[in-house]
Design an enzyme around this catalytic site. Structure first.
Site, PDB file in Angstrom:
ATOM      1  N   ASN A 277     -17.969  16.875 -14.300  1.00 10.20           N
ATOM      2  CA  ASN A 277     -18.334  15.749 -13.964  1.00 10.20           C
ATOM      3  C   ASN A 277     -18.204  14.481 -14.882  1.00 10.20           C
ATOM      4  O   ASN A 277     -18.353  13.383 -14.887  1.00 10.20           O
ATOM      5  CB  ASN A 277     -19.904  15.505 -13.152  1.00 10.20           C
ATOM      6  CG  ASN A 277     -19.995  16.271 -11.937  1.00 10.20           C
ATOM      7  OD1 ASN A 277     -20.658  16.943 -11.509  1.00 10.20           O
ATOM      8  ND2 ASN A 277     -18.736  16.063 -11.142  1.00 10.20           N
TER       9      ASN A 277
ATOM     10  N   ASP B 187     -23.404  17.693  -2.330  1.00  8.00           N
ATOM     11  CA  ASP B 187     -22.223  17.009  -2.272  1.00  8.00           C
ATOM     12  C   ASP B 187     -21.893  15.903  -1.470  1.00  8.00           C
ATOM     13  O   ASP B 187     -22.801  16.177  -0.293  1.00  8.00           O
ATOM     14  CB  ASP B 187     -21.063  17.823  -2.393  1.00  8.00           C
ATOM     15  CG  ASP B 187     -19.575  17.311  -2.798  1.00  8.00           C
ATOM     16  OD1 ASP B 187     -19.846  16.279  -3.410  1.00  8.00           O
ATOM     17  OD2 ASP B 187     -18.577  17.908  -2.607  1.00  8.00           O
TER      18      ASP B 187
HETATM   19  C1  IPE Z   1     -19.859  19.749  -7.570  1.00  5.37           C
HETATM   20  O1  IPE Z   1     -19.316  18.589  -6.916  1.00  5.37           O
HETATM   21  C2  IPE Z   1     -20.553  19.523  -8.740  1.00  5.37           C
HETATM   22  C3  IPE Z   1     -22.013  19.121  -8.572  1.00  5.37           C
HETATM   23  C4  IPE Z   1     -22.498  19.048  -7.355  1.00  5.37           C
HETATM   24  C5  IPE Z   1     -22.589  18.590  -9.589  1.00  5.37           C
HETATM   25  P1  IPE Z   1     -18.160  17.584  -7.192  1.00  5.37           P
HETATM   26  O2  IPE Z   1     -18.043  16.711  -6.087  1.00  5.37           O
HETATM   27  O3  IPE Z   1     -18.240  17.179  -8.521  1.00  5.37           O
HETATM   28  O4  IPE Z   1     -17.007  18.724  -6.881  1.00  5.37           O
HETATM   29  P2  IPE Z   1     -15.200  18.508  -6.768  1.00  5.37           P
HETATM   30  O5  IPE Z   1     -14.822  17.613  -7.565  1.00  5.37           O
HETATM   31  O6  IPE Z   1     -15.286  17.879  -5.196  1.00  5.37           O
HETATM   32  O7  IPE Z   1     -14.779  20.031  -6.546  1.00  5.37           O
HETATM   33  C1  IPE Z   2     -22.555  14.959  -5.631  1.00  4.70           C
HETATM   34  O1  IPE Z   2     -21.925  13.570  -4.932  1.00  4.70           O
HETATM   35  C2  IPE Z   2     -23.162  14.631  -6.730  1.00  4.70           C
HETATM   36  C3  IPE Z   2     -22.550  14.845  -8.225  1.00  4.70           C
HETATM   37  C4  IPE Z   2     -21.515  15.736  -8.321  1.00  4.70           C
HETATM   38  C5  IPE Z   2     -23.102  14.550  -9.527  1.00  4.70           C
HETATM   39  P1  IPE Z   2     -20.443  13.253  -5.248  1.00  4.70           P
HETATM   40  O2  IPE Z   2     -20.897  12.126  -6.356  1.00  4.70           O
HETATM   41  O3  IPE Z   2     -19.807  14.204  -5.656  1.00  4.70           O
HETATM   42  O4  IPE Z   2     -20.335  12.553  -3.822  1.00  4.70           O
HETATM   43  P2  IPE Z   2     -18.715  12.617  -3.261  1.00  4.70           P
HETATM   44  O5  IPE Z   2     -18.177  14.024  -3.195  1.00  4.70           O
HETATM   45  O6  IPE Z   2     -18.026  11.588  -4.086  1.00  4.70           O
HETATM   46  O7  IPE Z   2     -18.988  11.999  -1.969  1.00  4.70           O
HETATM   47 MG    MG Z   3     -18.363  15.215  -4.502  1.00  2.84          MG
END
Ligand code: IPE
Ligand code: IPE
Ligand code: MG
Length: 230
Positions: A64, A16
């Protein structure tokens, strides 16, 4: 390393912070995902070096899809390139690819690349890379329930049920790491995480490296797992 008195067999990684990593640098979110893919490569090298048996990576959740089409398409494009460009070295390094999630919703070319790499790594004996794509823990549990119903099973034991999960045959994750400081599972391995040790380092996923991996392992080796015992 002396400090690493015990190692996890299976590590789950909720990567994340790709977006925030990019934002901090004035870049597009997709640049964060590109760097995030490179960090996955570093993670796999670490797993091999430190003899971790299984690495489960949450790359794309069932939730997502709520993101913009541009971002979703971009993420899958990056994954496709990763598989196509690094597939050979993945095979040569003994990795075994598994996927958890409903991949039937992904584009056909990506599905074919995944299927091909799973096939090519089937006989390997190295680190299992279990990739979560269009994965959700609740969806996985409902899917397993439906599989049980289709088999006309009247009751199931925990062991029967586990065989219907994507992770059939894998040990549960001993250790789950979520980067970026968020402290939640966001639907990751809900069944399998029952007794996992959880760790929430603050760094954003693209800045993952070996030094940070070792810090995670040190953290794990300090944990006292009791499993309900005293
Ligand atoms: C969790 O991350 C999903 C993945 C790492 C693929 P998100 O960034 O989507 O989660 P939330 O929305 O902060 O809970
Ligand atoms: C994790 O990084 C990747 C996926 C969930 C696909 P994020 O895209 O959630 O990054 P933040 O949380 O917006 O920084
Ligand atoms: Mg995220």
């Amino acid at each position: 390393m002396k400090k690493l008195s015990k190692l996890p067999r299976h590590i789950g990684v909720i990567l994340d912070g790709n977006g925030r990593w990019a934002k901090k640098r004035g870049l597009e979110r997709l640049s964060g995902h590109e760097e995030g893919a490179k960090a996955i490569e570093r993670l796999l090298s670490c797993a091999k070096k430190y003899h971790i048996e299984v690495i489960s990576v949450f790359a794309f959740s069932t939730e997502n899809w709520k993101r913009s089409k541009q971002e979703v398409d971009g993420i899958f494009e990056i994954l496709k390139n990763l598989i196509n460009e690094k597939g050979d070295s993945f095979v040569e390094n003994g990795f075994v690819l598994r996927v958890m999630g409903d991949v039937s919703k992904l584009d056909l070319e990506l599905q074919a690349s995944i299927k091909n790499l799973i096939e090519r790594t089937k006989k390997n004996r190295g680190v299992v890379f279990n990739l979560g794509l269009n994965y959700g823990g609740r969806a996985e549990i409902v899917r397993a329930t439906n599989l049980a119903l289709e088999k006309n099973l009247k009751t199931v034991s925990e062991k029967d049920f586990e065989e219907l999960l994507y992770t059939n045959g894998l040990p549960d994750p001993d250790f789950i790491i979520r980067t970026s400081g968020e402290m939640r599972l966001s639907n990751f391995m809900l069944w399998q995480a029952a007794y996992s040790e959880l760790y929430f380092p603050k760094f954003f996923w693209p800045s993952f490296n070996e030094r940070k991996f070792v810090k995670c392992l040190i953290e794990y080796s300090k944990r006292n797992r009791r499993f309900g015992n005293v």
